[in-house]
Scaffold this motif. Structure first.
Motif, PDB file in Angstrom:
ATOM      1  N   ALA A 332      13.370  34.133 -89.121  1.00  0.00           N
ATOM      2  CA  ALA A 332      14.372  34.593 -90.009  1.00  0.00           C
ATOM      3  C   ALA A 332      13.723  35.891 -90.549  1.00  0.00           C
ATOM      4  CB  ALA A 332      14.406  33.659 -91.213  1.00  0.00           C
ATOM      5  N   HIS A 333      14.740  36.976 -90.956  1.00  0.00           N
ATOM      6  CA  HIS A 333      14.496  38.324 -91.681  1.00  0.00           C
ATOM      7  C   HIS A 333      14.001  39.116 -90.584  1.00  0.00           C
ATOM      8  CE1 HIS A 333      15.027  35.742 -95.097  1.00  0.00           C
ATOM      9  NE2 HIS A 333      13.941  34.979 -94.795  1.00  0.00           N
ATOM     10  N   ARG A 334      14.354  39.010 -89.500  1.00  0.00           N
ATOM     11  CA  ARG A 334      13.916  39.951 -88.386  1.00  0.00           C
ATOM     12  C   ARG A 334      15.212  40.397 -87.563  1.00  0.00           C
ATOM     13  NH1 ARG A 334       9.276  37.167 -89.012  1.00  0.00           N
ATOM     14  NH2 ARG A 334       7.350  38.170 -88.729  1.00  0.00           N
ATOM     15  N   ILE A 335      15.735  41.367 -88.043  1.00  0.00           N
ATOM     16  CA  ILE A 335      17.162  41.659 -87.496  1.00  0.00           C
ATOM     17  C   ILE A 335      18.096  40.475 -87.075  1.00  0.00           C
ATOM     18  CG2 ILE A 335      16.886  43.901 -86.500  1.00  0.00           C
ATOM     19  CD1 ILE A 335      16.312  42.852 -84.054  1.00  0.00           C
ATOM     20  N   ALA A 336      18.256  39.769 -88.265  1.00  0.00           N
ATOM     21  CA  ALA A 336      19.104  38.678 -88.246  1.00  0.00           C
ATOM     22  C   ALA A 336      20.398  38.547 -88.829  1.00  0.00           C
ATOM     23  CB  ALA A 336      18.337  37.385 -89.264  1.00  0.00           C
ATOM     24  N   HIS A 337      21.480  38.411 -88.049  1.00  0.00           N
ATOM     25  CA  HIS A 337      22.923  38.672 -88.565  1.00  0.00           C
ATOM     26  C   HIS A 337      23.269  37.452 -89.528  1.00  0.00           C
ATOM     27  CE1 HIS A 337      27.371  37.671 -88.050  1.00  0.00           C
ATOM     28  NE2 HIS A 337      27.230  39.343 -88.019  1.00  0.00           N
ATOM     29  N   SER A 350      14.870  42.248 -93.422  1.00  0.00           N
ATOM     30  CA  SER A 350      13.733  42.433 -94.595  1.00  0.00           C
ATOM     31  C   SER A 350      12.387  42.683 -94.081  1.00  0.00           C
ATOM     32  CB  SER A 350      13.746  41.399 -95.423  1.00  0.00           C
ATOM     33  OG  SER A 350      12.946  41.389 -96.615  1.00  0.00           O
ATOM     34  N   LYS A 351      12.040  42.215 -92.863  1.00  0.00           N
ATOM     35  CA  LYS A 351      10.547  42.269 -92.469  1.00  0.00           C
ATOM     36  C   LYS A 351      10.284  43.776 -91.985  1.00  0.00           C
ATOM     37  CE  LYS A 351       6.808  40.557 -90.790  1.00  0.00           C
ATOM     38  NZ  LYS A 351       6.126  41.677 -90.235  1.00  0.00           N
ATOM     39  N   ALA A 352      11.234  44.681 -91.810  1.00  0.00           N
ATOM     40  CA  ALA A 352      10.951  45.978 -91.791  1.00  0.00           C
ATOM     41  C   ALA A 352      10.396  46.798 -92.941  1.00  0.00           C
ATOM     42  CB  ALA A 352      12.383  46.737 -91.420  1.00  0.00           C
ATOM     43  N   THR A 353       9.004  46.307 -93.126  1.00  0.00           N
ATOM     44  CA  THR A 353       8.273  46.767 -94.088  1.00  0.00           C
ATOM     45  C   THR A 353       7.535  48.191 -94.148  1.00  0.00           C
ATOM     46  OG1 THR A 353       6.262  45.612 -93.388  1.00  0.00           O
ATOM     47  CG2 THR A 353       7.914  44.386 -94.665  1.00  0.00           C
ATOM     48  N   ASN A 354       8.012  49.044 -92.989  1.00  0.00           N
ATOM     49  CA  ASN A 354       7.469  50.360 -92.952  1.00  0.00           C
ATOM     50  C   ASN A 354       8.340  51.132 -92.192  1.00  0.00           C
ATOM     51  OD1 ASN A 354       7.052  49.827 -89.938  1.00  0.00           O
ATOM     52  ND2 ASN A 354       5.184  48.644 -90.754  1.00  0.00           N
ATOM     53  N   THR A 355       8.079  52.323 -92.128  1.00  0.00           N
ATOM     54  CA  THR A 355       9.067  53.178 -91.416  1.00  0.00           C
ATOM     55  C   THR A 355       9.464  53.279 -89.914  1.00  0.00           C
ATOM     56  OG1 THR A 355       7.287  54.959 -91.012  1.00  0.00           O
ATOM     57  CG2 THR A 355       8.741  54.972 -93.102  1.00  0.00           C
ATOM     58  N   HIS A 356       8.358  52.632 -89.257  1.00  0.00           N
ATOM     59  CA  HIS A 356       8.277  52.506 -87.930  1.00  0.00           C
ATOM     60  C   HIS A 356       9.302  51.321 -87.569  1.00  0.00           C
ATOM     61  CE1 HIS A 356       6.785  51.223 -83.787  1.00  0.00           C
ATOM     62  NE2 HIS A 356       6.761  52.566 -83.565  1.00  0.00           N
ATOM     63  N   ALA A 357       9.154  50.182 -88.320  1.00  0.00           N
ATOM     64  CA  ALA A 357      10.003  49.044 -87.931  1.00  0.00           C
ATOM     65  C   ALA A 357      11.407  49.370 -88.499  1.00  0.00           C
ATOM     66  CB  ALA A 357       9.369  47.791 -88.687  1.00  0.00           C
ATOM     67  N   MET A 457       9.306  44.070-106.291  1.00  0.00           N
ATOM     68  CA  MET A 457      10.726  43.429-106.941  1.00  0.00           C
ATOM     69  C   MET A 457      10.742  41.954-106.478  1.00  0.00           C
ATOM     70  SD  MET A 457      13.834  46.332-105.965  1.00  0.00           S
ATOM     71  CE  MET A 457      15.071  45.141-106.640  1.00  0.00           C
ATOM     72  N   PHE A 458      10.130  41.562-105.362  1.00  0.00           N
ATOM     73  CA  PHE A 458      10.297  40.274-104.738  1.00  0.00           C
ATOM     74  C   PHE A 458       8.706  39.746-104.687  1.00  0.00           C
ATOM     75  CE2 PHE A 458      14.049  42.493-103.851  1.00  0.00           C
ATOM     76  CZ  PHE A 458      14.979  41.636-104.119  1.00  0.00           C
ATOM     77  N   THR A 459       8.740  38.495-104.316  1.00  0.00           N
ATOM     78  CA  THR A 459       7.255  37.853-104.210  1.00  0.00           C
ATOM     79  C   THR A 459       6.637  38.402-102.565  1.00  0.00           C
ATOM     80  OG1 THR A 459       8.066  35.789-105.373  1.00  0.00           O
ATOM     81  CG2 THR A 459       5.889  35.663-103.806  1.00  0.00           C
ATOM     82  N   ASN A 460       7.834  38.423-101.697  1.00  0.00           N
ATOM     83  CA  ASN A 460       7.486  38.854-100.302  1.00  0.00           C
ATOM     84  C   ASN A 460       8.710  39.289 -99.645  1.00  0.00           C
ATOM     85  OD1 ASN A 460       8.682  36.533 -99.504  1.00  0.00           O
ATOM     86  ND2 ASN A 460       6.550  35.503 -99.860  1.00  0.00           N
ATOM     87  N   TYR A 461       8.342  39.749 -98.191  1.00  0.00           N
ATOM     88  CA  TYR A 461       9.621  40.086 -97.703  1.00  0.00           C
ATOM     89  C   TYR A 461      10.915  39.113 -97.283  1.00  0.00           C
ATOM     90  CZ  TYR A 461       8.157  37.998 -93.346  1.00  0.00           C
ATOM     91  OH  TYR A 461       7.892  37.196 -92.359  1.00  0.00           O
ATOM     92  N   ILE A 462      10.229  37.676 -97.386  1.00  0.00           N
ATOM     93  CA  ILE A 462      10.980  36.737 -97.137  1.00  0.00           C
ATOM     94  C   ILE A 462      12.020  36.155 -98.498  1.00  0.00           C
ATOM     95  CG2 ILE A 462      11.112  34.144 -97.027  1.00  0.00           C
ATOM     96  CD1 ILE A 462       8.413  34.353 -95.509  1.00  0.00           C
ATOM     97  N   ARG A 463      11.415  36.511 -99.578  1.00  0.00           N
ATOM     98  CA  ARG A 463      12.369  36.486-100.847  1.00  0.00           C
ATOM     99  C   ARG A 463      13.299  37.370-100.791  1.00  0.00           C
ATOM    100  NH1 ARG A 463      11.418  31.694-100.941  1.00  0.00           N
ATOM    101  NH2 ARG A 463       9.548  30.587-101.968  1.00  0.00           N
TER     102      ARG A 463
END
Length: 477
Positions: A332-337, A350-357, A457-463
């Motif tokens: 989940a959270h990886r280019i998920a429609h 949301s997993k795109a946590t840096n500019t490269h992603a 803002m969130f606990t992690n990228y999943i939230r």
């Protein structure tokens, strides 16, 4: 870091050793338990002294482990070895004290490597700025399709320490390794390894791009069969050239274009291998179709090719590559429609946590209303914004460091409307999605690809991704 008493590269006798474990948490607590069980005198030092740390300390103290809370900078007297959590920065006073005393410093990966038994499973290792988890999980699926007993380990799945010290026997391990872990793993020697890509990330930890790249490059040291690199990212190939590998180890590239000899690539919608075939100058082996890769975004096809290269280096047949990729289910959270609402697609990356992603994500859609922002981790955004400017319908900014992205947009995409949300409460994501809906037109994609970490803002990228998906569902309600 020094040359203390615990220096062998093979299995080590820890009986009676005085070992300091730096940091509680997901790696520190298991390391302390394993070392204590092996007869070491273990002291855990930890910066924090909160409720969670006290609960972990009580658990360890009940076993006979000494724990020092709120004092992560002082090296306990008589320490033979420091085993550190991967996130602790190299400039910590504790490590300077260890270096002065000639005490080696290992990470959890180094400890796991040293604890392998004589018949230990080989490691197929994956690192890179982005795509590590997906590639390792694809690799594990391919290995399983070949009938091998394996596990995805490292930052995901089974704990590395559990994998090497437990009773379960594996044929091969698919290992995800971060730059932090590689920094503290001097004796790691994988069967084969891949560096997927290199882009600025965690520079606040490493101190420079050169230091970050050097730590990533450690994954190639001592490789036996293949060093897998990204033909589109020259820096990864440079790391192969600099690596000290075993004689006969080969450089194997992957490309989204037609592969040259000793590469894997794509020809007319087919993933093909021109590295692990007889007479690779004339022959190629079909592995799978692009449609077997889910989702078939360009960067994810690259992940699949890297996973296939490592599997082929281990002798996996072509059919298992196809079957493994078909069996793989993306996280989940990886280019998920998430949903389509009024003709607009809503995509959670949301997993795109840096500019490269984020760059890879933005390249997959057009036109885009982009939701971005969070903790920048020392990153700059000019290249990202300049590259995506032509695809942007609008931008909604959230998070602590959003001004950095806003300023880059003003320089490189001044025509793009920007909504700047100055709030960090639980309703911020709902407002961000509502503003994105207002900017979007039928046929557009609203893309959460923050290019930043989430912890402001969130606990992690999943939230963060879950908040986005919930906000989208409320739009369609």
């Amino acid at each position: 870091m020094g040359s203390g008493q615990v220096t062998s590269s093979g299995p080590t006798d820890f009986t009676g050793r005085r070992i300091t474990v730096a940091g509680l948490g997901v790696s520190g607590v298991p390391a302390a338990k394993v070392l204590h069980g092996l007869g070491a005198h273990v002291t855990v030092v930890n910066d924090g002294d909160d409720e969670r740390a006290r609960a972990q300390a009580a658990e360890l103290e009940a076993l006979g482990v000494t724990v020092r809370l709120g004092d992560g900078d002082t090296l306990p007297e008589g320490t033979d070895l420091v085993v550190t959590a991967p996130g602790w920065k190299p400039d910590k006073p504790l490590f300077a004290a260890a270096e002065r005393a000639g005490v080696p410093v290992w990470g959890d990966v180094e400890l796991a490597w040293r604890l392998r038994g004589p018949d230990a499973a080989p490691w197929l290792a994956v690192t890179g700025t982005n795509g590590k988890t997906t590639t390792v999980r694809m690799l594990a699926a391919i290995l399983e399709a070949a009938g091998l007993h394996t596990a995805a380990v490292g930052n995901i799945g089974v704990s590395l320490l559990d994998a090497v010290t437990g009773e379960e026997k594996y044929d091969v391990l698919a290992v995800e390794l971060s730059s932090y872990q590689l920094h503290w793993a001097p004796s790691l020697r994988a069967h084969s390894a891949a560096v997927l890509n290199l882009a600025p990330d965690h520079l606040d930890w490493h101190g420079s791009m050169a230091a970050y790249a050097a730590d990533k490059g450690r994954v190639y040291e001592g490789n036996r069969v293949a060093c897998v690199y990204n033909a589109a990212d020259r820096a990864t190939e440079d790391l192969v050239r600099e690596a000290d590998v075993e004689e006969g180890c080969r450089a194997v590239g992957f490309t989204l274009g037609t592969p040259a000899p000793s590469q894997l690539g794509v020809v007319e919608g087919i993933l093909v291998d021109r590295a692990f075939v007889e007479d690779r100058h004339r022959n190629a082996q079909e592995l799978a179709e692009v449609s077997d890769v889910r989702p078939p975004a360009p960067h994810n096809i690259a992940n699949a090719l890297a996973a296939a290269a490592l599997a082929r280096a281990f002798g996996v047949p072509a059919g298992a590559v196809r079957d493994g990729l078909r069996a793989f289910t993306p996280d989940a959270h990886r280019i998920a429609h998430v949903a389509d609402v009024d003709g607009v697609a809503y995509v959670d990356d949301s997993k795109a946590t840096n500019t490269h992603a984020a760059e890879a994500s933005l390249a997959s859609y057009d036109p885009i209303v982009w939701i971005a922002g969070g903790l920048a981790k020392g990153a700059t955004f000019d290249d990202l914004v300049a590259g995506a400017a032509g695809r942007l319908r609008g931008v909604v900014l959230i998070g602590r460091d959003r001004a950095l992205i806003r300023e880059a947009l003003a320089r490189h995409a001044p025509q793009v409307p920007v909504v700047d949300l100055d709030r960090a409460d639980t309703g911020a994501m709902l407002q961000a999605v509502q503003e994105a809906q207002r900017l979007a037109r039928p046929g557009d994609t609203v893309l959460l690809a923050p290019a930043c970490a989430s912890m402001d803002m969130f606990t992690n990228y999943i939230r963060r991704g879950e908040a986005f998906a919930q906000a989208v569902r409320e739009l369609g309600a």
